[in-house]
Design a protein around this motif. Structure first.
Motif, short mmCIF file in Angstrom:
data_model
loop_
_atom_site.label_atom_id
_atom_site.label_comp_id
_atom_site.label_asym_id
_atom_site.label_seq_id
_atom_site.Cartn_x
_atom_site.Cartn_y
_atom_site.Cartn_z
N HIS A 69 0.80 -1.23 0.00
CA HIS A 69 0.00 0.00 0.00
C HIS A 69 0.84 1.28 0.00
N THR A 70 0.78 2.02 -1.09
CA THR A 70 1.42 3.34 -1.14
C THR A 70 0.87 4.28 -0.06
N PRO A 71 -0.45 4.35 0.17
CA PRO A 71 -0.94 5.28 1.21
C PRO A 71 -0.35 5.00 2.58
N VAL A 72 -0.12 3.73 2.92
CA VAL A 72 0.50 3.41 4.20
C VAL A 72 1.95 3.89 4.21
N ALA A 73 2.69 3.60 3.14
CA ALA A 73 4.09 4.01 3.07
C ALA A 73 4.23 5.53 3.18
N LEU A 74 3.36 6.27 2.50
CA LEU A 74 3.43 7.73 2.55
C LEU A 74 3.18 8.25 3.96
N TYR A 75 2.24 7.64 4.66
CA TYR A 75 1.91 8.07 6.02
C TYR A 75 3.04 7.73 6.99
N GLU A 76 3.81 6.72 6.68
CA GLU A 76 4.89 6.29 7.56
C GLU A 76 6.17 7.12 7.39
N LEU A 77 6.26 7.91 6.33
CA LEU A 77 7.52 8.57 5.99
C LEU A 77 8.08 9.42 7.13
N ALA A 92 5.16 -1.07 -2.95
CA ALA A 92 4.47 0.23 -3.06
C ALA A 92 5.11 1.10 -4.14
N ALA A 93 4.31 1.51 -5.11
CA ALA A 93 4.85 2.10 -6.35
C ALA A 93 4.73 3.62 -6.43
N GLY A 94 4.02 4.25 -5.53
CA GLY A 94 3.83 5.70 -5.62
C GLY A 94 5.16 6.43 -5.72
N THR A 95 5.30 7.29 -6.71
CA THR A 95 6.55 8.03 -6.89
C THR A 95 6.99 8.75 -5.61
N PRO A 96 6.08 9.42 -4.86
CA PRO A 96 6.51 10.17 -3.68
C PRO A 96 7.02 9.31 -2.53
N VAL A 97 6.83 7.99 -2.59
CA VAL A 97 7.40 7.14 -1.54
C VAL A 97 8.91 7.32 -1.50
N VAL A 98 9.52 7.42 -2.69
CA VAL A 98 10.97 7.62 -2.78
C VAL A 98 11.31 9.10 -2.96
N GLU A 99 10.59 9.78 -3.84
CA GLU A 99 10.81 11.22 -4.04
C GLU A 99 10.04 11.96 -2.96
N ASN A 100 10.53 11.83 -1.72
CA ASN A 100 9.75 12.25 -0.56
C ASN A 100 10.21 13.57 0.06
N GLY A 101 11.29 14.16 -0.45
CA GLY A 101 11.78 15.43 0.08
C GLY A 101 12.68 15.33 1.28
N TYR A 102 12.87 14.12 1.82
CA TYR A 102 13.73 13.97 3.00
C TYR A 102 15.19 13.83 2.58
N ARG A 103 16.06 14.55 3.27
CA ARG A 103 17.50 14.47 3.06
C ARG A 103 18.20 14.40 4.41
N PRO A 104 18.91 13.32 4.71
CA PRO A 104 19.09 12.14 3.87
C PRO A 104 17.80 11.32 3.77
N ASN A 105 17.69 10.61 2.68
CA ASN A 105 16.50 9.81 2.38
C ASN A 105 16.75 8.37 2.82
N TYR A 106 15.88 7.87 3.68
CA TYR A 106 16.05 6.51 4.21
C TYR A 106 15.23 5.46 3.46
N VAL A 107 14.57 5.85 2.39
CA VAL A 107 13.73 4.91 1.64
C VAL A 107 14.47 4.42 0.40
N PHE A 108 14.50 3.10 0.23
CA PHE A 108 15.09 2.47 -0.95
C PHE A 108 14.06 1.51 -1.53
N ARG A 109 13.88 1.59 -2.85
CA ARG A 109 12.82 0.79 -3.48
C ARG A 109 13.37 -0.12 -4.57
N LEU A 110 12.91 -1.36 -4.54
CA LEU A 110 13.15 -2.31 -5.63
C LEU A 110 11.76 -2.74 -6.08
N SER A 111 11.18 -1.94 -6.94
CA SER A 111 9.79 -2.12 -7.34
C SER A 111 9.50 -1.19 -8.50
N VAL A 112 8.24 -1.11 -8.85
CA VAL A 112 7.78 -0.17 -9.88
C VAL A 112 7.74 1.24 -9.31
#
Length: 359
Positions: A69-77, A92-112
């Motif tokens: 679920h992308t909505p869950v991942a986004l809420y957890e950021l 979870a494929a939502g672009t903002p899950v990875v392009e989330n604005g956090y620096r440093p970014n702790y999210v890594f995706r192997l998915s769509v």
């Protein structure tokens, strides 16, 4: 791990477990075994965030693997970054899950990544000659991520969707969404739905007179539950294809795939053969992510999460199950896959997911 998309979570768990068995049989990481702990957010974003907080209290917890679920991942950021928690996304494929604005970014995706997925589905629809294309999207961050990508891809070709209809989680509004878009007489529908809502839409399409049924090109959320088992009669009456990245069936002659398939069939007795492996992308993505994490821990020489995060950004080439990662990630790239890894697939009569040969 439960409810309508439970099979996606189970598939991810199995990919991790197979990888852990391999890693721990060779001494684990830093001379210690890796262990998997499982929590269930039931698709509820608030519960997902609570789970992140609970995980953060555990000594030597090195990473969290997310779900469908992308909505869950986004809420957890927020919680992920407050705790400096490495978050590995195998689905979870939502672009903002990875392009989330956090620096440093702790999210890594192997998915769509939806930025690519929307364009891919548009390209496949246009390749079949469809010009009147409608969108039926779930009303979440995942749906909105795809809306942006699909509209951009269509507009690049000088085309606008002939209709756009939103539906909420729960099947009540899903069939209504199909009826709404059909009023515009589209030639094809691009669908973004998980298994329960996708089932309602496909069943509604199958219930229409045969001459009114049109092709549905779907994102892969429909493969995360018992969609085929529940809707196989409707599927047989519809032209349904969907996005995938990996097929054990197609790749079974490769040595690494043979190894994982054999381990899977020996470990999980509810699956009788390679064609019965459900939600294969979840298992394959999670398997590769677990091996990449283990390599990052060894490279960091520590269970310190900021150090492991840095190591993930600088891993060397890795020959994985899904692809050769050259490299998997960098400080500028936290998505390990790209559109070159995408395929259009369909359900075979026995429910197996097969890549289309001619697209």
């Amino acid at each position: 791990m439960s409810s309508g998309s439970a099979r996606s979570g189970i598939a991810i768990q199995r990919g991790i477990e197979i990888a852990l068995e391999e890693i721990n049989s060779k001494g684990g990481v830093l001379g210690r075994p890796l262990q998997l702990l499982v929590k269930d957010h039931h698709g509820n974003p608030a519960r997902g965030a609570d789970n992140i907080d609970d995980f953060a209290k555990i000594d030597d917890l090195v990473a969290v693997v997310g779900g469908l679920h992308t909505p869950v991942a986004l809420y957890e950021l927020k919680n992920i970054h407050v705790h400096k928690m490495i978050y590995l996304s195998p689905w979870a494929a939502g672009t903002p899950v990875v392009e989330n604005g956090y620096r440093p970014n702790y999210v890594f995706r192997l998915s769509v990544r939806d930025e690519y997925a929307g364009g891919f589905l548009v390209e496949k629809a246009l390749a079949r000659g469809f010009k009147r294309i409608a969108l039926a999207l779930e009303n979440t961050g995942w749906g909105r991520s795809n809306e942006r990508a699909m509209k951009a891809a269509l507009e690049a070709k000088g085309i606008r969707p002939v209709a756009l209809s939103w539906f909420h989680w729960g099947t009540a509004t899903a069939a209504d969404a199909l009826n709404d878009v059909m009023k515009s007489k589209p030639e094809a529908i691009l669908l973004v739905a998980n298994a329960p809502e996708g089932m309602a839409i496909v069943e509604a399409m199958a219930a229409r007179p045969e001459h009114e049924r049109i092709p549905i090109l779907s994102h892969w959320g429909i493969t995360g539950g018992t969609f085929f088992d529940a809707a196989k009669q409707a599927i047989a009456k519809t032209d349904l294809t969907f996005l995938q990245t990996y097929s054990f069936i197609d790749r079974q002659k490769e040595s690494k795939a043979q190894h994982v398939i054999n381990a899977y069939l020996q470990r999980y007795r509810d699956v009788k053969d390679v064609r019965s492996i459900f939600a294969p992308v979840g298992t394959a993505h999670a398997y590769d992510l677990t091996h990449l994490l283990a390599r990052a821990i060894e490279k960091a020489g520590s269970t310190d999460r900021p150090s492991i995060r840095t190591a993930l950004e600088s891993l060397p080439t890795y020959h994985g199950l899904v692809r050769v990662y050259n490299p998997p990630f960098s400080d500028q790239k936290h998505d390990a896959l790209d559109v070159g890894d995408f395929n259009l697939s369909q359900f075979a009569p026995d429910g197996a997911i097969e890549h289309l040969r001619l697209e």
